[in-house]
Design a protein around this motif. Sequence first.
Motif, PDB file in Angstrom:
ATOM      1  N   ARG A 402       0.856  -1.195   0.000  1.00  0.00           N
ATOM      2  CA  ARG A 402       0.000   0.000   0.000  1.00  0.00           C
ATOM      3  C   ARG A 402       0.890   1.242   0.000  1.00  0.00           C
ATOM      4  NH1 ARG A 402      -2.979  -0.356   5.869  1.00  0.00           N
ATOM      5  NH2 ARG A 402      -1.171  -0.638   7.195  1.00  0.00           N
ATOM      6  N   LYS A 405       1.108   6.863   3.162  1.00  0.00           N
ATOM      7  CA  LYS A 405       0.402   8.148   3.248  1.00  0.00           C
ATOM      8  C   LYS A 405       0.870   8.848   4.515  1.00  0.00           C
ATOM      9  CE  LYS A 405      -3.788   7.901   0.560  1.00  0.00           C
ATOM     10  NZ  LYS A 405      -3.538   6.656  -0.155  1.00  0.00           N
ATOM     11  N   SER A 435     -16.780   2.102  -0.104  1.00  0.00           N
ATOM     12  CA  SER A 435     -16.994   3.446   0.423  1.00  0.00           C
ATOM     13  C   SER A 435     -15.728   3.947   1.117  1.00  0.00           C
ATOM     14  CB  SER A 435     -18.191   3.490   1.362  1.00  0.00           C
ATOM     15  OG  SER A 435     -17.952   2.686   2.465  1.00  0.00           O
ATOM     16  N   THR A 437     -12.680   3.454  -0.024  1.00  0.00           N
ATOM     17  CA  THR A 437     -11.856   4.056  -1.085  1.00  0.00           C
ATOM     18  C   THR A 437     -12.437   5.401  -1.488  1.00  0.00           C
ATOM     19  OG1 THR A 437     -12.497   1.934  -2.042  1.00  0.00           O
ATOM     20  CG2 THR A 437     -10.380   2.793  -2.693  1.00  0.00           C
ATOM     21  N   GLN A 438     -13.794   5.430  -1.599  1.00  0.00           N
ATOM     22  CA  GLN A 438     -14.421   6.712  -1.949  1.00  0.00           C
ATOM     23  C   GLN A 438     -14.073   7.773  -0.923  1.00  0.00           C
ATOM     24  OE1 GLN A 438     -18.542   5.731  -2.303  1.00  0.00           O
ATOM     25  NE2 GLN A 438     -18.465   5.523  -4.524  1.00  0.00           N
ATOM     26  N   ASN A 439     -14.234   7.382   0.346  1.00  0.00           N
ATOM     27  CA  ASN A 439     -13.941   8.345   1.418  1.00  0.00           C
ATOM     28  C   ASN A 439     -12.500   8.833   1.322  1.00  0.00           C
ATOM     29  OD1 ASN A 439     -16.470   8.123   2.369  1.00  0.00           O
ATOM     30  ND2 ASN A 439     -15.974   7.020   4.241  1.00  0.00           N
ATOM     31  N   GLU A 440     -11.600   7.870   1.077  1.00  0.00           N
ATOM     32  CA  GLU A 440     -10.190   8.267   0.985  1.00  0.00           C
ATOM     33  C   GLU A 440     -10.001   9.245  -0.167  1.00  0.00           C
ATOM     34  OE1 GLU A 440      -7.277   5.203   0.960  1.00  0.00           O
ATOM     35  OE2 GLU A 440      -7.751   4.556   2.985  1.00  0.00           O
ATOM     36  N   ALA A 441     -10.628   8.926  -1.308  1.00  0.00           N
ATOM     37  CA  ALA A 441     -10.494   9.801  -2.472  1.00  0.00           C
ATOM     38  C   ALA A 441     -11.040  11.192  -2.132  1.00  0.00           C
ATOM     39  CB  ALA A 441     -11.241   9.210  -3.658  1.00  0.00           C
ATOM     40  N   LYS A 442     -12.245  11.189  -1.479  1.00  0.00           N
ATOM     41  CA  LYS A 442     -12.858  12.478  -1.094  1.00  0.00           C
ATOM     42  C   LYS A 442     -11.917  13.251  -0.179  1.00  0.00           C
ATOM     43  CE  LYS A 442     -17.844  11.795  -1.398  1.00  0.00           C
ATOM     44  NZ  LYS A 442     -18.944  11.222  -0.644  1.00  0.00           N
ATOM     45  N   ASP A 444      -8.721  12.997   0.111  1.00  0.00           N
ATOM     46  CA  ASP A 444      -7.586  13.526  -0.656  1.00  0.00           C
ATOM     47  C   ASP A 444      -7.980  14.799  -1.377  1.00  0.00           C
ATOM     48  OD1 ASP A 444      -5.886  10.456  -1.656  1.00  0.00           O
ATOM     49  OD2 ASP A 444      -5.901  11.627   0.188  1.00  0.00           O
ATOM     50  N   GLU A 445      -9.209  14.757  -1.997  1.00  0.00           N
ATOM     51  CA  GLU A 445      -9.683  15.927  -2.726  1.00  0.00           C
ATOM     52  C   GLU A 445      -9.790  17.137  -1.797  1.00  0.00           C
ATOM     53  OE1 GLU A 445     -13.401  15.942  -5.369  1.00  0.00           O
ATOM     54  OE2 GLU A 445     -12.537  13.952  -5.632  1.00  0.00           O
ATOM     55  N   LYS A 448      -6.452  18.454  -0.906  1.00  0.00           N
ATOM     56  CA  LYS A 448      -5.863  19.225  -2.009  1.00  0.00           C
ATOM     57  C   LYS A 448      -6.487  20.618  -2.066  1.00  0.00           C
ATOM     58  CE  LYS A 448      -4.265  15.650  -5.162  1.00  0.00           C
ATOM     59  NZ  LYS A 448      -4.833  14.669  -6.052  1.00  0.00           N
TER      60      LYS A 448
END
Length: 476
Positions: A402, A405, A435, A437-442, A444-445, A448
């Motif tokens: 992985r 982070k 969810s 992965t989605q949460n992680e992506a969110k 990250d967004e 940023k």
Amino acid sequence: MFNRRVVRQSKFRHVFGQAVKNDQCYDDIRVSRVTWDSSFCAVNPRFVAIIVDASGGGAFLVLPLHKTGRIDKSYPTVCGHTGPVLDIDWCPHNDQVIASGSEDCTVMVWQIPENGLTLSLTEPVVVLEGHSKRVGIVAWHPTARNVLLSAGCDNAIIIWNVGTGEALINLDDMHVDMIYNVSWNRNGSLICTASKDKKVRVIDPRKQEIVAEKEKTHEGARPMRAIFLADGNIFTTGFSRMSERQLALWNPKNMEEPIALHEMDTSNGVLLPFYDPDTNIIYLCGKGDSSIRYFEITDESPYVHYLNTFSSKEPQRGMGFMPKRGLDVNKCEIARFFKLHERKCEPIIMTVPRKSDLFQDDLYPDTAGPEAALEAEEWFEGKNADPLLISLKHGYIPGKNRDLKVVKKNILDNKPAANKKSDLINAPKKAADASNTQNEAKLDEILKELKSIKDTITNQDERISKLEQQMAKIAD
């Protein structure tokens, strides 16, 4: 006579060392010429990393193991340091993460792409700043994830939580002179150090106290090394008053006298010890020597048994030592070294000749695997755990790593993560993963976006203050 018989019975009596053929070497590499007694090379089952000469900064090469032959001059490097790199160490729990210490007083942690570098890497995942002089030693914790130790020429040892980029322990008043090396014990509850003041110290880093120490471990003035063995004893190399090279074995519960002390020869290269806890063999590679000597440690006198010497023509500039899970068990390979010459890196394979093709379980007891036994926070809170072992019976197949982070504490408190977990406990696993992965992506967004907003605000602040200065000048 009895002692000899004990040694003769060892299954490692006939360990056979052999350098690989020329086309399996890594050629045309400008190995670093910095005068520093580290091994300059670090290897794992995926990559070999070598500190190289770099103009105007510090750099090291990271090559996939199969990338043998001539290495092009333009091959990408890891080159974010502003001063020469002095030490590198692969993370034991992630074969794509490597730490480097440099003359620029920083430690950097890097994430290497799965198939190696296609472009030079200048951006570390995290920069760890805390030393006031060059950092010559980096060593990952053996069992806790994201715990990294660094030691500098400021005589300080710092233990970092790489996951948050914070220095959590700073041992800056224990050493009065240069630290030559630092070694974790098997479960990472203690460290031992060898220092220029000729002392070996055993330190409990979390209590920040010296548990044991020995003055004049070796009487000579040249550099020493001290490493922990699996049973908790300490093995040291150094020099006698007459400048003979010595090796010794110590029990940290009673450091008065060594368990064993042997004189070797009068060469002046520092002996770098590489230890295999599974077979209890220590390999000694002198810098500038052209040989590797190996010894078996047992609990019968004379405790340190000389086994044999692998000799070659060329002197070694440095040495990498492959973890057990990177070896070829079908060929009864018990160790693999990556020997640095001036212009190349040459693998040397140590095998125990056996007639059978079957898996030799006496040579390969379960060995430390790539899974961390503890999280960083657990270790800092006082927990200990032995390495999680794996069987090598069917060879080791590297899994997916992985990404590392780093979540800086000040940007984000750990609360969202906690809520996220409790909300998902009742959901089916697949949905949870999705969810997650989605949460992680969110996340990250959002991070940023936060960063860009912060940058904008900073820029606006600067503009406003400039305008104010201009106004003031006009008013004057």
